[in-house]
Design a protein around this motif. Structure first.
Motif, PDB file in Angstrom:
ATOM      1  N   LYS A   1     -64.553   8.553 -22.855  1.00 28.18           N
ATOM      2  CA  LYS A   1     -63.688   7.422 -22.497  1.00 28.18           C
ATOM      3  C   LYS A   1     -62.975   7.712 -21.181  1.00 28.18           C
ATOM      4  O   LYS A   1     -62.423   8.794 -20.993  1.00 28.18           O
ATOM      5  N   THR A   2     -62.981   6.719 -20.293  1.00 24.31           N
ATOM      6  CA  THR A   2     -62.258   6.822 -19.031  1.00 24.31           C
ATOM      7  C   THR A   2     -61.306   5.648 -18.914  1.00 24.31           C
ATOM      8  O   THR A   2     -61.731   4.496 -18.997  1.00 24.31           O
ATOM      9  N   MET A   3     -60.021   5.933 -18.757  1.00 23.04           N
ATOM     10  CA  MET A   3     -59.049   4.883 -18.521  1.00 23.04           C
ATOM     11  C   MET A   3     -59.148   4.508 -17.045  1.00 23.04           C
ATOM     12  O   MET A   3     -58.903   5.336 -16.174  1.00 23.04           O
ATOM     13  N   LEU A   4     -59.557   3.270 -16.771  1.00 22.78           N
ATOM     14  CA  LEU A   4     -59.657   2.808 -15.389  1.00 22.78           C
ATOM     15  C   LEU A   4     -58.295   2.414 -14.854  1.00 22.78           C
ATOM     16  O   LEU A   4     -58.043   2.561 -13.653  1.00 22.78           O
ATOM     17  N   LEU A   5     -57.430   1.904 -15.721  1.00 25.90           N
ATOM     18  CA  LEU A   5     -56.034   1.651 -15.360  1.00 25.90           C
ATOM     19  C   LEU A   5     -55.241   1.330 -16.609  1.00 25.90           C
ATOM     20  O   LEU A   5     -55.806   0.943 -17.635  1.00 25.90           O
ATOM     21  N   HIS A   6     -53.953   1.547 -16.531  1.00 23.68           N
ATOM     22  CA  HIS A   6     -53.008   1.118 -17.577  1.00 23.68           C
ATOM     23  C   HIS A   6     -51.850   0.444 -16.853  1.00 23.68           C
ATOM     24  O   HIS A   6     -51.317   0.990 -15.883  1.00 23.68           O
ATOM     25  N   THR A   7     -51.490  -0.741 -17.307  1.00 22.72           N
ATOM     26  CA  THR A   7     -50.472  -1.515 -16.589  1.00 22.72           C
ATOM     27  C   THR A   7     -49.124  -0.795 -16.501  1.00 22.72           C
ATOM     28  O   THR A   7     -48.374  -1.016 -15.553  1.00 22.72           O
TER      29      THR A   7
ATOM     30  N   GLY B   1     -48.630  -1.627 -22.860  1.00 25.97           N
ATOM     31  CA  GLY B   1     -49.304  -2.277 -21.748  1.00 25.97           C
ATOM     32  C   GLY B   1     -50.740  -2.588 -22.070  1.00 25.97           C
ATOM     33  O   GLY B   1     -51.199  -2.408 -23.202  1.00 25.97           O
ATOM     34  N   LEU B   2     -51.453  -3.067 -21.053  1.00 27.44           N
ATOM     35  CA  LEU B   2     -52.884  -3.316 -21.154  1.00 27.44           C
ATOM     36  C   LEU B   2     -53.614  -2.179 -20.458  1.00 27.44           C
ATOM     37  O   LEU B   2     -53.202  -1.736 -19.383  1.00 27.44           O
ATOM     38  N   GLU B   3     -54.701  -1.747 -21.065  1.00 25.40           N
ATOM     39  CA  GLU B   3     -55.536  -0.692 -20.500  1.00 25.40           C
ATOM     40  C   GLU B   3     -56.941  -1.243 -20.313  1.00 25.40           C
ATOM     41  O   GLU B   3     -57.450  -1.956 -21.180  1.00 25.40           O
ATOM     42  N   VAL B   4     -57.557  -0.930 -19.195  1.00 26.18           N
ATOM     43  CA  VAL B   4     -58.972  -1.209 -18.991  1.00 26.18           C
ATOM     44  C   VAL B   4     -59.673   0.126 -19.144  1.00 26.18           C
ATOM     45  O   VAL B   4     -59.335   1.096 -18.459  1.00 26.18           O
ATOM     46  N   ARG B   5     -60.637   0.159 -20.074  1.00 19.95           N
ATOM     47  CA  ARG B   5     -61.277   1.407 -20.456  1.00 19.95           C
ATOM     48  C   ARG B   5     -62.788   1.277 -20.328  1.00 19.95           C
ATOM     49  O   ARG B   5     -63.364   0.234 -20.632  1.00 19.95           O
ATOM     50  N   HIS B   6     -63.436   2.370 -19.901  1.00 23.16           N
ATOM     51  CA  HIS B   6     -64.890   2.450 -19.840  1.00 23.16           C
ATOM     52  C   HIS B   6     -65.348   3.612 -20.724  1.00 23.16           C
ATOM     53  O   HIS B   6     -64.679   4.652 -20.765  1.00 23.16           O
TER      54      HIS B   6
ATOM     55  N   THR C   1     -57.629  -3.420 -23.534  1.00 20.98           N
ATOM     56  CA  THR C   1     -57.013  -2.916 -24.754  1.00 20.98           C
ATOM     57  C   THR C   1     -55.502  -2.926 -24.616  1.00 20.98           C
ATOM     58  O   THR C   1     -54.980  -2.451 -23.604  1.00 20.98           O
ATOM     59  N   GLY C   2     -54.810  -3.423 -25.619  1.00 19.35           N
ATOM     60  CA  GLY C   2     -53.361  -3.287 -25.684  1.00 19.35           C
ATOM     61  C   GLY C   2     -53.037  -1.985 -26.395  1.00 19.35           C
ATOM     62  O   GLY C   2     -53.600  -1.700 -27.453  1.00 19.35           O
ATOM     63  N   ASN C   3     -52.169  -1.177 -25.799  1.00 14.85           N
ATOM     64  CA  ASN C   3     -51.754   0.072 -26.441  1.00 14.85           C
ATOM     65  C   ASN C   3     -50.513   0.615 -25.742  1.00 14.85           C
ATOM     66  O   ASN C   3     -49.985  -0.015 -24.831  1.00 14.85           O
ATOM     67  N   THR C   4     -50.059   1.762 -26.209  1.00 15.56           N
ATOM     68  CA  THR C   4     -48.932   2.428 -25.561  1.00 15.56           C
ATOM     69  C   THR C   4     -49.415   3.750 -24.974  1.00 15.56           C
ATOM     70  O   THR C   4     -50.237   4.442 -25.560  1.00 15.56           O
ATOM     71  N   LYS C   5     -48.905   4.056 -23.794  1.00 13.17           N
ATOM     72  CA  LYS C   5     -49.137   5.348 -23.131  1.00 13.17           C
ATOM     73  C   LYS C   5     -47.762   5.922 -22.836  1.00 13.17           C
ATOM     74  O   LYS C   5     -46.925   5.244 -22.231  1.00 13.17           O
TER      75      LYS C   5
END
Length: 178
Positions: A68-74, A56-61, A47-51
């Protein structure tokens, strides 16, 4: 289920592509019930979004309870959206073991590089939706494209945003019999 699939593809996000604090899914692993109905939330997304105001890009589960769990955000890795993601061809590799105690391996690598921009390696992660019927006809399908929230239209470009995709590969990984 207990099957493993590998997905590879390349993508490039336009230099002017806009994201907001809401979701802009570019890739999804989407559970589908035996009735052909998609489960409301994708299992995994890129997912592209802002934190905290940083794009950045976020990988979400998302688990079966829609948690929802954010596995990482660039942005947390010091990866710059404007110079390392936008306008760059990136190659993605995903290996997913579809099981209630599944696994997810992912790498996103700049084209021509041998060093990934980022990796994800999750074990014992819920990657299957048996549902109340526990049907063996349920499945997971990959989805590519721009799927985005329109809750912040002012933060998006007035014109069209573009993402290019290329060189898709999908294969089931067979178990090696002992």
């Amino acid at each position: 289920m207990d099957k493993t699939f590998e997905y590879r593809w390349k993508f490039r996000i336009d230099e002017d592509f806009a994201v907001t604090s809401h979701f802009t899914h570019l890739f999804q692993l989407k559970a589908v019930s035996d009735f052909g109905d998609p489960v409301s939330q994708p299992l995994v997304t890129i997912t592209g979004n802002t934190k905290s105001g940083v794009s950045g890009l976020e990988v979400r589960h998302v688990d079966s309870q829609d948690a929802k769990t954010m596995l990482l955000h660039t942005s947390q890795l010091g990866i710059d959206w404007a110079t390392q993601i936008q306008g760059q061809w990136l190659e993605v590799f995903v290996r997913a073991k579809f099981s209630e105690q599944g696994s997810l391996e992912m790498s996103v690598t700049p084209l021509g590089s041998e060093t990934p921009l980022f990796t994800v390696n999750e074990q014992n992660i819920e990657l299957w939706r048996s549902g109340s019927n526990g049907s063996t006809d349920n499945f997971v399908r990959p989805k590519w494209g721009i799927y985005r929230s329109l809750n912040d239209k002012a933060g998006l470009n007035a014109g069209e945003d573009e993402v290019w995709f290329a060189d898709f590969e999908i294969k089931e990984v067979q178990k090696i019999e002992q």
